[in-house]
Motif scaffolding. Structure first.
Motif, PDB file in Angstrom:
ATOM      1  N   PRO A 164     -80.504 -25.823  58.483  1.00 37.13           N
ATOM      2  CA  PRO A 164     -79.630 -26.228  57.315  1.00 37.13           C
ATOM      3  C   PRO A 164     -78.525 -27.213  58.093  1.00 37.13           C
ATOM      4  CG  PRO A 164     -79.566 -23.964  57.694  1.00 37.13           C
ATOM      5  CD  PRO A 164     -80.277 -24.265  58.849  1.00 37.13           C
ATOM      6  N   TYR A 165     -77.891 -28.059  57.205  1.00 37.89           N
ATOM      7  CA  TYR A 165     -77.218 -29.226  57.897  1.00 37.89           C
ATOM      8  C   TYR A 165     -76.211 -29.495  56.782  1.00 37.89           C
ATOM      9  CZ  TYR A 165     -80.548 -31.823  54.924  1.00 37.89           C
ATOM     10  OH  TYR A 165     -81.563 -32.084  53.936  1.00 37.89           O
ATOM     11  N   LEU A 166     -75.326 -30.223  57.161  1.00 42.50           N
ATOM     12  CA  LEU A 166     -74.262 -31.412  56.585  1.00 42.50           C
ATOM     13  C   LEU A 166     -74.206 -32.399  57.046  1.00 42.50           C
ATOM     14  CD1 LEU A 166     -71.916 -31.646  54.538  1.00 42.50           C
ATOM     15  CD2 LEU A 166     -70.549 -30.973  56.213  1.00 42.50           C
ATOM     16  N   VAL A 167     -74.779 -33.354  56.404  1.00 43.40           N
ATOM     17  CA  VAL A 167     -75.001 -34.960  56.837  1.00 43.40           C
ATOM     18  C   VAL A 167     -73.926 -35.951  56.013  1.00 43.40           C
ATOM     19  CG1 VAL A 167     -76.686 -36.776  57.165  1.00 43.40           C
ATOM     20  CG2 VAL A 167     -77.265 -34.540  57.565  1.00 43.40           C
ATOM     21  N   ASP A 168     -73.031 -36.585  56.609  1.00 43.68           N
ATOM     22  CA  ASP A 168     -72.202 -37.261  55.887  1.00 43.68           C
ATOM     23  C   ASP A 168     -72.537 -38.808  56.141  1.00 43.68           C
ATOM     24  OD1 ASP A 168     -69.627 -35.859  54.645  1.00 43.68           O
ATOM     25  OD2 ASP A 168     -69.583 -35.223  56.702  1.00 43.68           O
ATOM     26  N   GLY A 169     -72.715 -39.557  54.920  1.00 41.06           N
ATOM     27  CA  GLY A 169     -72.519 -40.765  54.761  1.00 41.06           C
ATOM     28  C   GLY A 169     -71.293 -41.356  55.043  1.00 41.06           C
ATOM     29  N   ASP A 170     -71.192 -42.836  54.442  1.00 47.60           N
ATOM     30  CA  ASP A 170     -69.659 -43.276  54.142  1.00 47.60           C
ATOM     31  C   ASP A 170     -68.921 -42.750  53.235  1.00 47.60           C
ATOM     32  OD1 ASP A 170     -71.154 -44.385  52.340  1.00 47.60           O
ATOM     33  OD2 ASP A 170     -70.983 -46.509  52.816  1.00 47.60           O
ATOM     34  N   GLY A 173     -76.428 -25.953  53.666  1.00 43.66           N
ATOM     35  CA  GLY A 173     -76.176 -24.665  54.210  1.00 43.66           C
ATOM     36  C   GLY A 173     -75.486 -23.735  53.263  1.00 43.66           C
ATOM     37  N   SER A 174     -75.306 -22.671  53.727  1.00 42.59           N
ATOM     38  CA  SER A 174     -74.743 -21.539  52.833  1.00 42.59           C
ATOM     39  C   SER A 174     -73.365 -21.925  52.210  1.00 42.59           C
ATOM     40  CB  SER A 174     -74.536 -20.237  53.394  1.00 42.59           C
ATOM     41  OG  SER A 174     -73.879 -19.293  53.066  1.00 42.59           O
ATOM     42  N   GLU A 175     -73.283 -21.532  50.919  1.00 45.16           N
ATOM     43  CA  GLU A 175     -72.210 -21.399  50.264  1.00 45.16           C
ATOM     44  C   GLU A 175     -71.065 -20.829  50.621  1.00 45.16           C
ATOM     45  OE1 GLU A 175     -72.650 -21.276  46.080  1.00 45.16           O
ATOM     46  OE2 GLU A 175     -73.928 -23.073  45.806  1.00 45.16           O
ATOM     47  N   PHE A 230     -76.439 -26.021  61.701  1.00 47.17           N
ATOM     48  CA  PHE A 230     -76.234 -24.433  61.733  1.00 47.17           C
ATOM     49  C   PHE A 230     -77.236 -24.030  62.325  1.00 47.17           C
ATOM     50  CE2 PHE A 230     -74.409 -26.503  58.209  1.00 47.17           C
ATOM     51  CZ  PHE A 230     -73.048 -25.980  57.733  1.00 47.17           C
ATOM     52  N   PRO A 231     -77.343 -23.796  63.686  1.00 46.52           N
ATOM     53  CA  PRO A 231     -78.447 -23.411  64.510  1.00 46.52           C
ATOM     54  C   PRO A 231     -78.672 -21.936  64.347  1.00 46.52           C
ATOM     55  CG  PRO A 231     -76.351 -23.751  65.865  1.00 46.52           C
ATOM     56  CD  PRO A 231     -76.098 -24.130  64.247  1.00 46.52           C
ATOM     57  N   GLY A 232     -77.968 -21.073  63.863  1.00 46.02           N
ATOM     58  CA  GLY A 232     -78.186 -19.534  63.762  1.00 46.02           C
ATOM     59  C   GLY A 232     -78.557 -19.200  65.389  1.00 46.02           C
ATOM     60  N   GLU A 233     -79.543 -18.348  65.167  1.00 39.71           N
ATOM     61  CA  GLU A 233     -79.918 -17.561  66.630  1.00 39.71           C
ATOM     62  C   GLU A 233     -80.644 -18.516  67.719  1.00 39.71           C
ATOM     63  OE1 GLU A 233     -82.245 -14.207  65.556  1.00 39.71           O
ATOM     64  OE2 GLU A 233     -80.579 -13.092  64.640  1.00 39.71           O
ATOM     65  N   GLN A 234     -81.092 -19.552  67.191  1.00 42.23           N
ATOM     66  CA  GLN A 234     -81.835 -20.728  68.124  1.00 42.23           C
ATOM     67  C   GLN A 234     -80.828 -21.529  68.821  1.00 42.23           C
ATOM     68  OE1 GLN A 234     -85.718 -21.800  65.911  1.00 42.23           O
ATOM     69  NE2 GLN A 234     -84.094 -21.712  64.379  1.00 42.23           N
ATOM     70  N   HIS A 235     -79.481 -21.272  68.747  1.00 41.93           N
ATOM     71  CA  HIS A 235     -78.431 -22.025  69.323  1.00 41.93           C
ATOM     72  C   HIS A 235     -78.817 -22.823  70.744  1.00 41.93           C
ATOM     73  CE1 HIS A 235     -74.042 -23.251  69.311  1.00 41.93           C
ATOM     74  NE2 HIS A 235     -74.422 -23.428  70.480  1.00 41.93           N
ATOM     75  N   LYS A 236     -79.167 -21.912  71.632  1.00 42.04           N
ATOM     76  CA  LYS A 236     -79.467 -22.563  72.909  1.00 42.04           C
ATOM     77  C   LYS A 236     -80.578 -23.748  72.833  1.00 42.04           C
ATOM     78  CE  LYS A 236     -77.582 -18.606  75.674  1.00 42.04           C
ATOM     79  NZ  LYS A 236     -77.705 -17.716  76.597  1.00 42.04           N
ATOM     80  N   GLU A 237     -81.730 -23.132  72.282  1.00 43.27           N
ATOM     81  CA  GLU A 237     -82.937 -23.969  72.337  1.00 43.27           C
ATOM     82  C   GLU A 237     -82.279 -25.526  71.583  1.00 43.27           C
ATOM     83  OE1 GLU A 237     -82.613 -20.999  71.191  1.00 43.27           O
ATOM     84  OE2 GLU A 237     -84.357 -19.821  72.044  1.00 43.27           O
TER      85      GLU A 237
END
Length: 249
Positions: free
Chosen positions: A98-104, A111-113, A144-151
């Motif tokens: 999941p992500y938040l991507v900002d343009g200009d 992501g989750s609400e 939002f990396p969840g449990e895969q944060h390190k990888e």
């Protein structure tokens, strides 16, 4: 003297607008001839709603330096190169992130609400949540990396980008290479040693090391770079602000 303030966790708490107490302390600084600058991880769009209307045209650095605004206008936006966007998107796809991507101005959010970031996202409904491919220039990316944060972090650290971990929220925050809050402040004409910085997180390090005095709010590791530290408590922040206001008037 120029006073530079991070927002979340520094002078505004739990995503709420600046309190009356903080606002009064800032106004007292202005009355003493100081200049107020805001420097946040939030894009300008999401920075404005937590400020009183009287302060929405103050100089601002948003997106950890990717946005620079003055007099109510965004004067500079620094975007990722297409090559870097593609590399990050490949990681997002490989790990199904999941992500938040900002343009200009507009953004893409999957992501989750329930996440705190969503609660602070465009509260004034000034922009549109669009699909990722509709964003022409990509300025800031939160994963939002969840449990895969390190990888995931290991993959991202191979890219030439500015990267910040926020373990409390389990997010990874990215800006274009070389972009940080100090970079944004320089574009506003701020000189090294010519300002006082308040902050509370890793993304404040770049301005802490250039400030005349730097105040860490709370117990984050970045306090090691600060000249002063106060508890993460509004009253303590106000007391410190009032002390420095008088010291440098």
């Amino acid at each position: 003297m120029k006073f530079v303030f991070d927002l979340d966790g520094t002078i505004c708490f739990k995503g709420q607008p600046l309190s009356k107490g903080i606002t009064n302390a800032l106004e007292a600084c202005i009355e003493n001839g100081h200049e107020i600058i805001f420097a946040s991880a939030r894009p300008i769009r999401d920075l404005l709603p937590v400020l009183p209307e009287t302060m929405r045209k103050f100089p601002m650095v948003g997106g950890n330096g990717a946005f620079v605004a003055q007099n109510g206008e965004t004067v500079e936006v620094t975007a990722f190169t297409g090559e870097i966007v593609e590399a990050i998107q490949n990681i997002m796809l490989a790990f199904q992130l999941p992500y938040l991507v900002d343009g200009d101005w507009d953004y893409a959010y999957t992501g989750s609400e329930a996440h705190p970031i969503h609660q602070n996202l465009d509260p004034l409904k000034l922009a549109k949540n669009v699909s990722l491919h509709e964003l022409k220039d990509i300025v800031k990316i939160v994963l939002f990396p969840g449990e895969q944060h390190k990888e995931i972090l290991a993959e991202l650290q191979q890219l030439p980008i500015s990267l910040y971990e926020h373990s409390a929220e389990n997010i990874v925050d990215m800006s274009p290479n070389g972009i940080d809050k100090w970079n944004g402040l320089m574009k506003l004409g701020v000189a090294e040693g010519g300002f006082i910085a308040f902050g509370n997180d890793a993304n404040d390090a770049s301005m802490f090391v250039k400030a005349k005095e730097s105040i860490c709010v709370g117990e984050h590791k970045v306090r090691e770079l600060a000249s002063l530290q106060v508890p993460s408590d509004e009253v303590a922040v106000i007391d410190m602000l009032n002390t420095l206001n008088e010291k440098y008037k």
